[in-house]
Design an enzyme around this catalytic site. Sequence first.
Site, short mmCIF file in Angstrom:
data_model
loop_
_atom_site.label_atom_id
_atom_site.label_comp_id
_atom_site.label_asym_id
_atom_site.label_seq_id
_atom_site.Cartn_x
_atom_site.Cartn_y
_atom_site.Cartn_z
N GLU A 115 0.97 -0.99 -0.65
CA GLU A 115 0.12 0.27 0.33
C GLU A 115 0.54 1.27 0.08
OE1 GLU A 115 -3.93 -1.58 1.87
OE2 GLU A 115 -2.94 -0.93 3.03
N CYS A 128 3.15 8.20 1.12
CA CYS A 128 4.23 6.95 1.88
C CYS A 128 4.57 5.72 1.74
CB CYS A 128 2.92 7.21 3.41
SG CYS A 128 2.85 6.05 4.71
N CYS A 135 6.19 -6.90 7.62
CA CYS A 135 7.85 -6.77 7.87
C CYS A 135 7.81 -8.40 8.95
CB CYS A 135 6.88 -5.72 9.15
SG CYS A 135 8.46 -4.84 9.81
N CYS A 139 5.94 -5.61 15.95
CA CYS A 139 5.17 -3.93 17.61
C CYS A 139 3.95 -4.73 16.98
CB CYS A 139 5.85 -2.89 16.27
SG CYS A 139 7.27 -2.45 15.35
N CYS A 142 0.90 -2.30 15.74
CA CYS A 142 1.16 -2.31 14.69
C CYS A 142 0.34 -3.22 13.10
CB CYS A 142 2.11 -1.80 14.11
SG CYS A 142 2.83 -1.85 12.47
N CYS A 368 -1.31 5.78 9.96
CA CYS A 368 -0.06 5.30 9.98
C CYS A 368 -0.52 4.05 10.63
CB CYS A 368 0.19 6.16 11.14
SG CYS A 368 2.00 6.83 10.41
#
Length: 391
Positions: A115, A128, A135, A139, A142, A368
């Site tokens: 994205e 962004c 990933c 975290c 997230c 975010c």
Amino acid sequence: MSATAPITQDVMTLPRKLPDGPTNLVGLTRDAMRDLLIESGTPEKQARMRVGQIWTWIYQWGVRDFDQMTNLAKSYRAQLAERFVIEIPEVVSKQLSADGTRKYLVRIAGGHEVEVVYIPEEDRGTLCISSQVGCTLTCSFCHTGTQKLVRNLTAGEIIGQVMMARDDLGEWPTPGAPKDETRLLSNIVLMGMGEPLYNFENVRDAMKIAMDPEGIQLSRRRITLSTSGVVPEIARTAEEIGCQLAVSFHATTDEVRNQLVPINKRWNIAELLEALRSYPKVSNSERITFEYVMLKGVNDTDEDARRLIDLIDGIPAKINLIPFNEWPGAPYTRSSNNRIRAFADIIYKAGYASPIRTPRGEDIMAACGQLKSATERARKSRRQIESEAGL
Ligand code: SAH
Ligand code: SF4
């Protein structure tokens, strides 16, 4: 090879005898492109100049067809077209938020999807971009962290996201037109999916193109790389990229940071701060952005705010407070507006800028930490996330 050679050997040598498939020029460093041009027949003496010309066509004018490169001889254009292509990721879908934010889902080689988000503001337009599919880190607040790493993006796929957005914004200037100072796409943040410093070389090569005067032509002050704290790569970022640095700080004790940003177990707060101290000088940037997600009852007390000030003492810094963007199944909630304001006030009074980030594109899950590709197959188990985060 002799005509009587056995057939198996023929098959083995086949790849060397056949011309390679076309190579994508997007994302190549200047040196890599120069070598390839020479290899495919460009006279060595001309190669450097040709790279400059081709870069200008690709990155300044948005040209994808060699035939439009009118300052190159026709025969040379044909020669390039035989051996090379100019390709960027394909847009699969696009969503427009009520606040003007645009979220794109783009497909890269292998059918993977990432994205990209465009955020228009009064004085700037920020793109962004993503550096990885998924990933490796987990975290706990997230959404991307719930997805396994599928692969690193190539430099071409990273800078290709910028080119895709320019296509969509209709922002490629016409050749010969004066330089437009008020660009729709004026800033880049590496805050999409993935940890950019775990894909260092590709991110570096792509950002070099973004900053090059014959590339996308953005000042290094308009590019911000956000890291969760991959300490050994921070000095390298200062030396080899020199962009602005943001760090996902999010907590003021190792105990809490271990839970929120588990990479803290590898490099703790003290080690992270030490690496950050030398960043502004080496990269010649003004200050570091400390990102701090506001999680109700977890990291948002007045005491946290005061501890944060003590920790960053001596580092030129700005603290960006991010109201937590909730996602389905998230184990946290957002701190109240009053709490966020009180926290911001303490930091501000200590002499630091402490902007509260306005959540953008919430209606299309573009904010975010909400980005996530549709690749559900590659989900991490809740157990893995919880155990790594020590929940
Ligand atoms: N991997 C990098 C960059 C991508 S995340 C990093 O961690 O820094 C970009 C920013 O969004 C980081 O500061 C991250 O901590 C923050 N973030 C992640 N999930 C979030 C959420 N749900 N709400 C608010 N911010 C979030
Ligand atoms: Fe990865 Fe950054 Fe999300 Fe952490 S916050 S899981 S490092 S994308």
